[in-house]
Design an enzyme around this catalytic site. Structure first.
Site, PDB file in Angstrom:
ATOM      1  CG  ASP A   1       7.737  72.689  54.976  1.00 31.46           C
ATOM      2  OD1 ASP A   1       8.145  72.213  53.888  1.00 31.46           O
ATOM      3  OD2 ASP A   1       6.538  72.750  55.277  1.00 31.46           O
TER       4      ASP A   1
ATOM      5  CG  ASN B   1       1.520  69.981  44.290  1.00 32.99           C
ATOM      6  OD1 ASN B   1       2.188  70.692  43.553  1.00 32.99           O
ATOM      7  ND2 ASN B   1       0.192  70.011  44.286  1.00 32.99           N
TER       8      ASN B   1
ATOM      9  CG  HIS C   1       5.309  74.647  51.937  1.00 35.14           C
ATOM     10  ND1 HIS C   1       5.483  73.527  52.723  1.00 35.14           N
ATOM     11  CD2 HIS C   1       4.497  74.251  50.911  1.00 35.14           C
ATOM     12  CE1 HIS C   1       4.818  72.505  52.199  1.00 35.14           C
ATOM     13  NE2 HIS C   1       4.217  72.917  51.099  1.00 35.14           N
TER      14      HIS C   1
ATOM     15  CG  ASN D   1       0.862  67.062  49.271  1.00 31.34           C
ATOM     16  OD1 ASN D   1       0.559  65.920  49.617  1.00 31.34           O
ATOM     17  ND2 ASN D   1       0.035  68.076  49.377  1.00 31.34           N
TER      18      ASN D   1
ATOM     19  CG  PHE E   1       4.848  80.661  47.301  1.00 28.31           C
ATOM     20  CD1 PHE E   1       3.774  80.378  48.136  1.00 28.31           C
ATOM     21  CD2 PHE E   1       4.615  80.733  45.938  1.00 28.31           C
ATOM     22  CE1 PHE E   1       2.504  80.152  47.620  1.00 28.31           C
ATOM     23  CE2 PHE E   1       3.350  80.510  45.411  1.00 28.31           C
ATOM     24  CZ  PHE E   1       2.291  80.228  46.255  1.00 28.31           C
TER      25      PHE E   1
ATOM     26  CE1 TYR F   1       3.339  77.791  42.901  1.00 24.36           C
ATOM     27  CE2 TYR F   1       3.171  77.043  40.626  1.00 24.36           C
ATOM     28  CZ  TYR F   1       3.139  78.065  41.565  1.00 24.36           C
ATOM     29  OH  TYR F   1       2.907  79.359  41.164  1.00 24.36           O
TER      30      TYR F   1
END
Length: 192
Positions: free
Chosen positions: A96, A71, A22, A117, A17, A69
């Site tokens: 973002d 969320n 993100h 989220n 990632f 993560y």
């Protein structure tokens, strides 16, 4: 309450990632850490943390990248705010934002989460939406591409060339917000 600032770079953990849209918030945190010569350490609140100052005698900053993560960012953020005794009105989320064009930076205090989220979880964990946001524009998904799919993709080749400037500008915006307040930061960065 402490006079320190908690600056949180939202993103997802792991190398897969690291270069995605993100994770631009975490890229901005890395830039701020590099500018201050800070080194990340693992904090028990499930975050990588740098305790630093923008300059000698300047305000104390706690730079944090949650190791959860996106969320589930709220738990680490809330834990750090409690640990360092930092009120929500001295928390800055760097994240973002698909509703802002790529290469633009916008700042605000409070308001809605716009379907983000990470922000939704932060608001829930902090018990308020009244914290600062440095919103880093990543642009809208092309065509009918799902927003979640889009933000988990790496930047395009053209965007990647401009990304260092965007990250630098967002880091400057955080510094301006801390040093001079929201209004001056908005006047400087919203006019670009």
């Amino acid at each position: 309450m402490s006079d320190a600032w908690l600056v949180v770079g939202l993103g997802n953990p792991g190398p897969e990632f690291a270069r995605t849209r993100h994770n631009v918030g975490q890229m901005v945190l890395d830039e701020l850490a590099a500018r201050t010569g800070g080194t990340y350490r693992t904090h028990k609140a499930r975050a990588q943390v740098v305790e630093t100052r923008l300059r000698p005698g300047g305000p104390r900053l706690v730079l944090a990248k949650p190791m959860t993560y996106m969320n589930t960012s709220g738990g680490p953020v809330s834990g750090l705010a409690k640990f360092f005794d930092i009120a929500p009105d001295r928390v800055i989320a760097v994240h973002d934002e698909i509703d802002i064009p790529f290469d633009a930076v916008r700042l605000k205090l409070g308001g809605g989460e716009g379907g983000h989220n990470g922000l939704r979880d932060m608001s829930k964990a902090l018990g308020t939406k009244d914290y600062y946001r440095v919103r880093v524009g990543v642009g809208r998904p092309p065509g009918r591409m799902d927003a979640a799919t889009y933000v988990l993709k790496p930047f395009s080749t053209a965007e990647a060339k401009e990304l260092p400037l965007l990250v630098d500008t967002a880091a400057d915006a955080v510094e301006t917000l801390v040093d001079h307040g929201l209004l001056e930061a908005q006047q400087k960065y919203h006019s670009r």
